[in-house]
Write a protein that holds these residues in place. Sequence first.
Motif, PDB file in Angstrom:
ATOM      1  N   UNK A 603     -57.929 -45.626 -71.356  1.00  0.00           N
ATOM      2  CA  UNK A 603     -56.703 -46.434 -71.381  1.00  0.00           C
ATOM      3  C   UNK A 603     -56.999 -47.723 -72.124  1.00  0.00           C
ATOM      4  N   UNK A 604     -55.974 -48.304 -72.706  1.00  0.00           N
ATOM      5  CA  UNK A 604     -56.222 -49.525 -73.477  1.00  0.00           C
ATOM      6  C   UNK A 604     -55.554 -50.755 -72.870  1.00  0.00           C
ATOM      7  N   UNK A 605     -54.587 -50.561 -71.982  1.00  0.00           N
ATOM      8  CA  UNK A 605     -53.935 -51.686 -71.313  1.00  0.00           C
ATOM      9  C   UNK A 605     -53.627 -51.274 -69.885  1.00  0.00           C
ATOM     10  N   UNK A 606     -53.214 -52.242 -69.094  1.00  0.00           N
ATOM     11  CA  UNK A 606     -52.696 -51.940 -67.773  1.00  0.00           C
ATOM     12  C   UNK A 606     -53.707 -52.056 -66.662  1.00  0.00           C
ATOM     13  N   UNK A 625     -61.895 -48.377 -70.453  1.00  0.00           N
ATOM     14  CA  UNK A 625     -60.860 -49.200 -71.067  1.00  0.00           C
ATOM     15  C   UNK A 625     -61.243 -49.501 -72.512  1.00  0.00           C
ATOM     16  N   UNK A 626     -60.329 -49.186 -73.417  1.00  0.00           N
ATOM     17  CA  UNK A 626     -60.561 -49.410 -74.844  1.00  0.00           C
ATOM     18  C   UNK A 626     -59.983 -50.777 -75.204  1.00  0.00           C
ATOM     19  N   UNK A 627     -60.826 -51.696 -75.616  1.00  0.00           N
ATOM     20  CA  UNK A 627     -60.376 -53.055 -75.874  1.00  0.00           C
ATOM     21  C   UNK A 627     -60.257 -53.399 -77.351  1.00  0.00           C
ATOM     22  N   UNK A 628     -60.815 -52.574 -78.201  1.00  0.00           N
ATOM     23  CA  UNK A 628     -60.825 -52.912 -79.627  1.00  0.00           C
ATOM     24  C   UNK A 628     -59.920 -52.002 -80.459  1.00  0.00           C
ATOM     25  N   UNK A 629     -59.125 -51.167 -79.777  1.00  0.00           N
ATOM     26  CA  UNK A 629     -58.219 -50.265 -80.505  1.00  0.00           C
ATOM     27  C   UNK A 629     -58.898 -49.056 -81.087  1.00  0.00           C
TER      28      UNK A 629
END
Length: 649
Positions: A603-606, A625-629
């Motif tokens: 997931x990247x947000x939330x 969590x993916x933070x860099x896209x």
Amino acid sequence: MRHPVKKVLAALAVTTAAAALTAVPAQAAGIPGFTIVVAPHGGDTLQHAQKLARTLSARADVHVELAGGTYRLSAPLKFDGEDSGRNGHTITWEARAGQQPVLSGGQAVTGWQLHDPSANIFVADVPKGADSRQLYIDGASAPRAAITIARTDVQVTGTGLTIVNPALNYLASLPAQNRIEVESQNSFTDRYAPVQSISGTTITMQQPAWNNNNWGYDTLARPFAGGTLLLENSYAFLQTGQWYLDPAAGKLYYKAAPGQSPAGKDVELPRLTSLLQVSGTYDRPVRNLAFRGLSFEHTTWLEPGTSIGYADQQSGAFLASAFPQPADFLTSCQIGCPQFEAARNSWHQVPAAVQVSAADTISFEGNTFAHLGQVGLGIGNDANAHASGVGLGASGITVRRNTFTDDAGSGIVVGGVQPDAHHPSNSAMTTKNVTITDNLVTNVARDYKDMAGILSTYVTHAVIEHNEVSDLAYDGIDVGWGWGANDPGGSQDYRNRGLYAYQPVYTTPTTLKDTVVRYNLVHGTKKVFHDGGSIYNLSANPGAVIDRNYIYDNHNTVGLYLDEGSRYVSLSDNVIQDAGVWAFTNASSTNNTNDNTLTSNWYNTGATQVATGAPHNNVLDGNVKITDGSWPPAAQDVMRDAGISPTGH
């Protein structure tokens, strides 16, 4: 190869079924099979083909080929045990190669005349008494006449509404007041209640619709988080692109855009409330039928406009009769009450245009379910949702590579919600082994916005995979029912609410188990209702697997939602993009949202809102969590492979 019945019923205005029987050739050596060819004229040609297929189905596979064109049905097609393929043979109702037959429950409306030049309102004659909640213009649903009002414009009373905003005082002067409806779009319910009469500033509503819409949870009187309130279905409300039907006068009105006219457009007024009813008995189910390449179009569902209304509880379940209520229900029963629990096991389901119950080995492949006034395809729902009066009992049902679009309710609903659905009194009632794969479900639940694109309730081994589900007011794919109240040992939550004064605490599991939700592409959900989730589970679901789904564009709401009583569900390798909460468990000290595992999801947000540790013991492990896209290759594989597969399965 197939052996044609000498083009039996060919162009089908030419002969009766009885005469055609004499033309059946003796079986030739090799692969057996019969073909019956039907064309869209000649009266009751489909019924003749059906009778002929019955006589052949014990001898070989039978293919009833429908030539292209519109078949305007005067009554639904009904298939019972007599219509089964026998001796291992299948009867297939299908489109002729390269052609597009449409089974329509509608009537084309022509003869438009300008009625009000200043407002560009047109009128056309329709049969007196004809009623519909839907109208389709050039292949798309048109909205009924409606206006939006503020909730502060009116005050809710025990018998209806009091007008507070003087701008609405004109309502008392309107004709046909008992056709006006109030729609309330809430947090997860979408409610309809019809008016009885309007006098001065007092709006009296029809019963039991009014009372039923105003007790329980997320009510019209007290929605959990506000929501839109509308007045609908009066000539006075007409705005551009909207329509109004006066059944008593046999007049249909349409307000066109300036300089435009409905003349020359394909305007379809639904006349039927279902198109296809496949239903046998528990002792003799319908067997071995297939439907391929057909379009099912133009139906309506009238019950919400009656005194029953649409007292929605969740995802197409509603109250359909009067129940004892506390005198102060507007204050004492806005977050549930014991009397409300007494009604819970009587909830009804929205019926479908195509209904399947008491049936085995039925398939739908390559069909279109479009422009329908309720659920598109209902499989093994409760008896109240089946015109045959026989519910549940659907087994070995396959739904593959179909399109569901522009429908008023869900695309597909499998299973029931009443006690025989979860603890059947006859084992033949169990709905089981239903496969839903490679379907496009988009822009459905247009009128009953509370409904998910696909809903599977109490079903043993539902497989929901490689579907694309999009553009919805509410959820994408919902699984399960019952809030844990019907699971072994019950729920302390429902002890506290008083449910078990009206039903047993079950000691055995429900029929819900072994659900597979895999490789689905779910996007464009939650356009109206913030509650719920893009993929959602409710109650214990032993052996359930929710994995490798790709969720995005859910309006910053919940991606994976485990609601009350969810247990034993495994959720892994899912990709959740741009959610407000990527994973949520509705867990409290009084429910059993326990023993679920969420592993290796991306997931990247939330937020992560999962109750781990005692007493819930839900497990979070290896979620990233993916933070860099930059999604890792394994996540990109899921994003690529989710949705309708190029070649099917």
